[in-house]
Write a protein that holds these residues in place. Structure first.
Motif, short mmCIF file in Angstrom:
data_model
loop_
_atom_site.label_atom_id
_atom_site.label_comp_id
_atom_site.label_asym_id
_atom_site.label_seq_id
_atom_site.Cartn_x
_atom_site.Cartn_y
_atom_site.Cartn_z
N ALA A 63 0.81 -1.22 0.00
CA ALA A 63 0.00 0.00 0.00
C ALA A 63 0.85 1.27 0.00
O ALA A 63 0.55 2.20 -0.76
CB ALA A 63 -0.97 -0.01 1.18
N PRO A 64 1.92 1.37 0.80
CA PRO A 64 2.74 2.59 0.73
C PRO A 64 3.38 2.80 -0.63
O PRO A 64 3.54 3.94 -1.08
CB PRO A 64 3.81 2.35 1.81
CG PRO A 64 3.18 1.40 2.77
CD PRO A 64 2.34 0.50 1.92
N GLN A 65 3.74 1.70 -1.32
CA GLN A 65 4.31 1.84 -2.66
C GLN A 65 3.27 2.36 -3.65
O GLN A 65 3.58 3.18 -4.52
CB GLN A 65 4.84 0.49 -3.14
CG GLN A 65 6.01 -0.06 -2.33
CD GLN A 65 6.53 -1.36 -2.92
OE1 GLN A 65 6.85 -1.44 -4.10
NE2 GLN A 65 6.60 -2.40 -2.10
N VAL A 66 2.04 1.87 -3.52
CA VAL A 66 0.96 2.35 -4.39
C VAL A 66 0.70 3.83 -4.12
O VAL A 66 0.60 4.64 -5.06
CB VAL A 66 -0.32 1.53 -4.17
CG1 VAL A 66 -1.48 2.13 -4.96
CG2 VAL A 66 -0.10 0.07 -4.59
N ALA A 67 0.60 4.20 -2.85
CA ALA A 67 0.32 5.59 -2.48
C ALA A 67 1.41 6.53 -2.96
O ALA A 67 1.15 7.70 -3.27
CB ALA A 67 0.15 5.70 -0.97
N ALA A 68 2.66 6.02 -3.04
CA ALA A 68 3.78 6.85 -3.48
C ALA A 68 3.94 6.86 -5.00
O ALA A 68 4.88 7.47 -5.53
CB ALA A 68 5.08 6.34 -2.84
N GLY A 69 3.05 6.20 -5.72
CA GLY A 69 3.12 6.18 -7.17
C GLY A 69 4.18 5.27 -7.73
O GLY A 69 4.50 5.33 -8.93
N LYS A 70 4.73 4.38 -6.90
CA LYS A 70 5.83 3.51 -7.34
C LYS A 70 5.35 2.14 -7.81
O LYS A 70 6.15 1.36 -8.34
CB LYS A 70 6.83 3.34 -6.19
CG LYS A 70 7.49 4.63 -5.76
CD LYS A 70 8.41 4.41 -4.58
CE LYS A 70 9.08 5.71 -4.14
NZ LYS A 70 9.96 5.50 -2.96
N LEU A 71 4.07 1.83 -7.60
CA LEU A 71 3.56 0.50 -7.96
C LEU A 71 2.18 0.65 -8.58
O LEU A 71 1.26 1.18 -7.94
CB LEU A 71 3.48 -0.38 -6.70
CG LEU A 71 3.11 -1.85 -6.94
CD1 LEU A 71 4.27 -2.61 -7.59
CD2 LEU A 71 2.73 -2.53 -5.62
N LYS A 72 2.05 0.19 -9.81
CA LYS A 72 0.75 0.21 -10.49
C LYS A 72 0.17 -1.20 -10.50
O LYS A 72 0.89 -2.18 -10.70
CB LYS A 72 0.90 0.74 -11.92
CG LYS A 72 1.32 2.20 -11.97
CD LYS A 72 1.41 2.71 -13.39
CE LYS A 72 2.59 2.12 -14.14
NZ LYS A 72 3.89 2.51 -13.58
N LEU A 73 -1.13 -1.29 -10.28
CA LEU A 73 -1.82 -2.56 -10.15
C LEU A 73 -2.89 -2.71 -11.22
O LEU A 73 -3.33 -1.73 -11.82
CB LEU A 73 -2.47 -2.69 -8.77
CG LEU A 73 -1.55 -2.56 -7.55
CD1 LEU A 73 -2.38 -2.49 -6.28
CD2 LEU A 73 -0.56 -3.72 -7.50
N ALA A 74 -3.30 -3.93 -11.46
CA ALA A 74 -4.43 -4.23 -12.35
C ALA A 74 -5.14 -5.45 -11.79
O ALA A 74 -4.60 -6.18 -10.96
CB ALA A 74 -3.97 -4.48 -13.78
#
Length: 382
Positions: free
Chosen positions: A111-122
């Motif tokens: 979650a912190p990686q997603v919030a920081a824009g470093k991880l995109k999910l699908a």
């Protein structure tokens, strides 16, 4: 019930509206669409700086701590801008699955990686035969030592071509439409046996077809071993978000059409002075406001833990959104005349997007049938 926005919600709305007004004109959108990814990496950074990528996560995980109403505020603004970036796929779908299905350790790490824009999910769930049935899964996950081997294919994976990690559903047990036995895995697209083919959709966004041929994942990659219930909740939240996005797009169509009626002249006078066209313009406004009310209802109901009551509200909203979007879109095209059909003018692009929203996770007719099976909005299922 108080429908006024709180101070934090008002500030959120102002900041997002300001971003879309300043950075997402129709001409700017064309430039973003022409980029290699089909969307703007710079805009993705802006969304990160505003904290929008952490919208659904608690502050302890680097998030904003927002709920469905905050999501609706953002998505309505994105609808007005016809936003191309993978916010819906990464934050609404992927973030929703992290919140509702993932174990604590996985959620805390990602979650912190997603919030920081470093991880995109699908989210890869739909199969070519499944239509709108979330339990119709034939992709298989077979136990192999300490891990699993995945085989199958997924279709129309929204922004699946850009995702760093993909949530994939696969059947651990049971028959094709058995609600039990559907596993959820977090797969690295670079895994041997995983292939994806990206393409543009009719509304300018991106999607991918994903094939799994003896793709091996570890036990740590399993998110949930019986995932249908959290998937259904995440999809209901996603539908509520799409309803808000559709309202933003419909409002933009209505405003564009009203401005056109005021400036386009025929027989020496603005065509908006003709009473018949005024009536049609009013019908558009009424449809937008009906859709707005039901989108708010969906946002309020999306957090409902009772699945039957939640599905009633979500289906009722999806029905109204589909009907309103068709009326507003068709009237906008017709009242603009030939220019409304051109790719150079914005109104047709809005209509494409609302048409795609109607099709996502069940069109208006599908949800009307589901609502009837559930006994109507205020009734009991037979």
């Amino acid at each position: 019930m108080d429908f006024d926005l709180s101070e934090d919600q008002r500030l959120l709305k102002e900041s997002v509206d300001r971003l879309i007004a300043g950075e997402y004109s129709f001409e700017q959108r064309k430039k973003y669409l022409a980029e290699a990814a089909g969307w703007s990496a710079a805009m993705w950074s802006h969304l990160t700086e505003l904290g929008l990528l952490g919208l659904p996560f608690p502050e302890t995980l680097g998030g904003f701590g927002g709920g469905p109403v905050e999501t609706a505020i953002v998505m309505e603004a994105f609808g007005r801008g016809l936003v191309l970036e993978p916010f819906f796929a990464t934050i609404i779908l992927g973030g929703g699955l992290l919140r509702r299905a993932a174990p604590d350790a996985m959620r805390g790490a990602l979650a912190p990686q997603v919030a920081a824009g470093k991880l995109k999910l699908a989210f890869a769930h739909v199969e070519r035969h499944s239509r709108y049935d979330l339990s119709d899964v034939t992709t298989t996950a077979a136990r192999d030592g300490a891990g699993y081997v995945l085989n199958g294919a997924k279709s129309v994976v929204l922004h699946g071509d850009a995702a760093d990690r993909i949530f994939v559903t696969a059947r651990l047990s049971g028959g094709r439409r058995d609600p039990d036995g559907i596993g959820l895995f977090l797969v690295d697209p670079a895994t041997p046996g995983v292939s994806r083919r990206g393409y543009g959709t009719q509304d300018g966004l991106r999607a991918a077809e994903i094939s799994l041929a003896n793709a091996r994942v570890t036990a740590d990659d399993m998110v949930h071993d019986n995932a249908l219930a959290p998937i259904e909740h995440v999809v209901d939240e996603a539908i509520a978000a799409l309803c808000a996005e559709a309202v933003g797009a419909m409002q933009a169509m209505q405003e564009l059409t009203l401005e056109y009626l005021k400036t386009r002249k025929q027989f020496g006078r603005p065509i908006g002075s003709f009473q018949a066209l005024q009536h049609r313009s009013v019908d558009m406004l009424v449809a937008v406001e009906q859709a707005r009310s039901m989108a708010l209802f969906a946002a309020i109901s999306a957090a409902e833990e009772n699945p039957v009551e939640r599905r009633k509200a979500i289906s009722a909203a999806k029905v109204q959104i589909g009907r309103s979007a068709r009326l507003v879109g068709q009237e906008a095209i017709q009242l603009h005349g030939g220019i409304g059909m051109t790719a150079e003018y914005a109104v047709g692009h809005y209509f494409k997007r609302t048409t795609m929203i109607d099709q996502l996770y069940g069109d208006a007719d599908t949800h009307l049938a589901r609502l009837a099976r559930l006994g109507g909005l205020f009734g009991k299922a037979a």
